[in-house]
Design a protein around this motif. Sequence first.
Motif, short mmCIF file in Angstrom:
data_model
loop_
_atom_site.label_atom_id
_atom_site.label_comp_id
_atom_site.label_asym_id
_atom_site.label_seq_id
_atom_site.Cartn_x
_atom_site.Cartn_y
_atom_site.Cartn_z
N CYS A 288 -3.64 3.66 3.36
CA CYS A 288 -3.63 2.31 3.80
C CYS A 288 -4.68 1.35 2.80
CB CYS A 288 -3.90 2.15 5.29
SG CYS A 288 -5.78 2.36 5.73
N CYS B 236 -3.65 8.50 7.95
CA CYS B 236 -2.99 8.02 6.66
C CYS B 236 -3.26 8.90 5.57
CB CYS B 236 -3.01 6.49 6.49
SG CYS B 236 -4.62 6.03 5.96
N LEU C 290 0.62 3.53 2.07
CA LEU C 290 1.15 3.92 3.35
C LEU C 290 2.48 3.23 3.59
CD1 LEU C 290 0.69 4.95 6.30
CD2 LEU C 290 -0.80 2.78 6.92
N VAL C 291 2.55 1.73 3.49
CA VAL C 291 3.75 1.09 3.48
C VAL C 291 4.67 1.49 2.96
CG1 VAL C 291 4.74 -1.21 3.20
CG2 VAL C 291 2.36 -1.35 4.24
N TYR D 178 0.08 2.72 17.70
CA TYR D 178 -0.79 1.83 16.53
C TYR D 178 -1.85 1.16 17.57
CZ TYR D 178 3.64 2.77 14.22
OH TYR D 178 4.94 3.15 13.26
N GLY E 157 -3.07 -2.91 13.48
CA GLY E 157 -2.20 -1.94 12.70
C GLY E 157 -0.62 -2.38 12.69
N LEU F 4 -2.10 4.79 14.09
CA LEU F 4 -2.37 4.43 12.90
C LEU F 4 -3.06 2.86 12.97
CD1 LEU F 4 0.78 4.87 10.82
CD2 LEU F 4 -1.44 5.84 10.04
N CYS G 111 -4.25 1.07 10.12
CA CYS G 111 -3.75 0.42 8.88
C CYS G 111 -5.14 -0.26 8.25
CB CYS G 111 -2.80 -0.48 8.83
SG CYS G 111 -1.20 0.23 9.59
N THR H 100 0.93 -1.26 -0.08
CA THR H 100 0.08 -0.10 0.07
C THR H 100 0.79 1.26 -0.05
OG1 THR H 100 -0.04 0.16 2.29
CG2 THR H 100 -1.68 -1.14 1.26
N ARG I 80 -0.14 -5.83 10.76
CA ARG I 80 -0.19 -5.54 9.30
C ARG I 80 1.10 -4.60 8.83
NH1 ARG I 80 -6.09 -3.27 10.29
NH2 ARG I 80 -7.38 -5.22 9.48
N LEU I 81 1.59 -3.90 9.65
CA LEU I 81 2.79 -3.06 9.58
C LEU I 81 3.97 -3.86 9.57
CD1 LEU I 81 2.59 0.30 10.94
CD2 LEU I 81 2.34 -0.27 8.51
#
Length: 298
Positions: free
Chosen positions: A56, A43, A18-19, A178, A182, A34, A36, A16, A185-186
């Motif tokens: 995200c 984001c 965001l990433v 976070y 979230g 965040l 996500c 994404t 996911r990160l």
Amino acid sequence: TIHVDGNPIPFEADETLLVTMLRAGIAPTDRGPLCCGGDCAHCLASVDGISYVRTCQVKTKKGHVVQRDHLSGYPPITTPPDDTQSVSALNKHTDVVVIGQGQSGRAAAQEVEQAGKSVITLDVEDGQEAVGIYAGPLVVARTDNGMWHIHVRDEIIVATGASEIAPVVPGSHLLGVYTARGAERLSESGISLGNLIAVGAPPQGIAHTHVSGALVRFEGDERVSAVVVRGADGTVTTHMCDSVCVGLGLQPRDALYRMGKDLPVRIVGDAATDATVPVCPTEGTVCPCANVSVADLD
């Protein structure tokens, strides 16, 4: 590459925006926490001239132009030129629509198919976002290829899941805070969270230090550097960290279900759960944007 504020940065396949930005050490806004998952506002960025894009929820594509307009307040709302083409609207007909393709949504769609009925599935991560349920019944969805007007013969199944409850204590606006999902996911995307402190329900599959108790505040300048927690015995402890994830419970995403409650609409999965209501804070700033404290509310 893509360009963020005029600077080229590389990206990897199937990630994404965001990433992509976080991997380059760039935060879309100057605030947390965040999630996500498309539920928070931290984001947001302007992407290819469109403001208020949840980065995200958008896969990175070659040539994206991203402006972090939200760093300095409200972003500009662009006015389309007079010769802008109208957005197309495609009419579709089906027995059942399933909104959301998480575990419960996929199971519901499979059940419908096994019953010999036609089904259309919608999921925001596939570029199909349901925006309303109306009499008909009719589901209106925004997609990458225009609007869909889906006419339903039997029923609409809402499987939109639940969002995580964000912390509301002094310092909760700091970068590096976070939600538990979230953080998961990160981490799965290869973003290092460093020394991670987890408060409440812990994340799965990430190295962390779990701390029990009630949140008191987050400390730090622009980014979180410590979290302060009050234990069951009243003892207050400070835990130094690089980042913090907080699991406070879930809030069902049931707006679409409530919108169509008098229609043949069924809700399944986490979207059907009861909301977890957190304890109200008793001190400190509860709304950093407006600088509103608990004392102001008394």
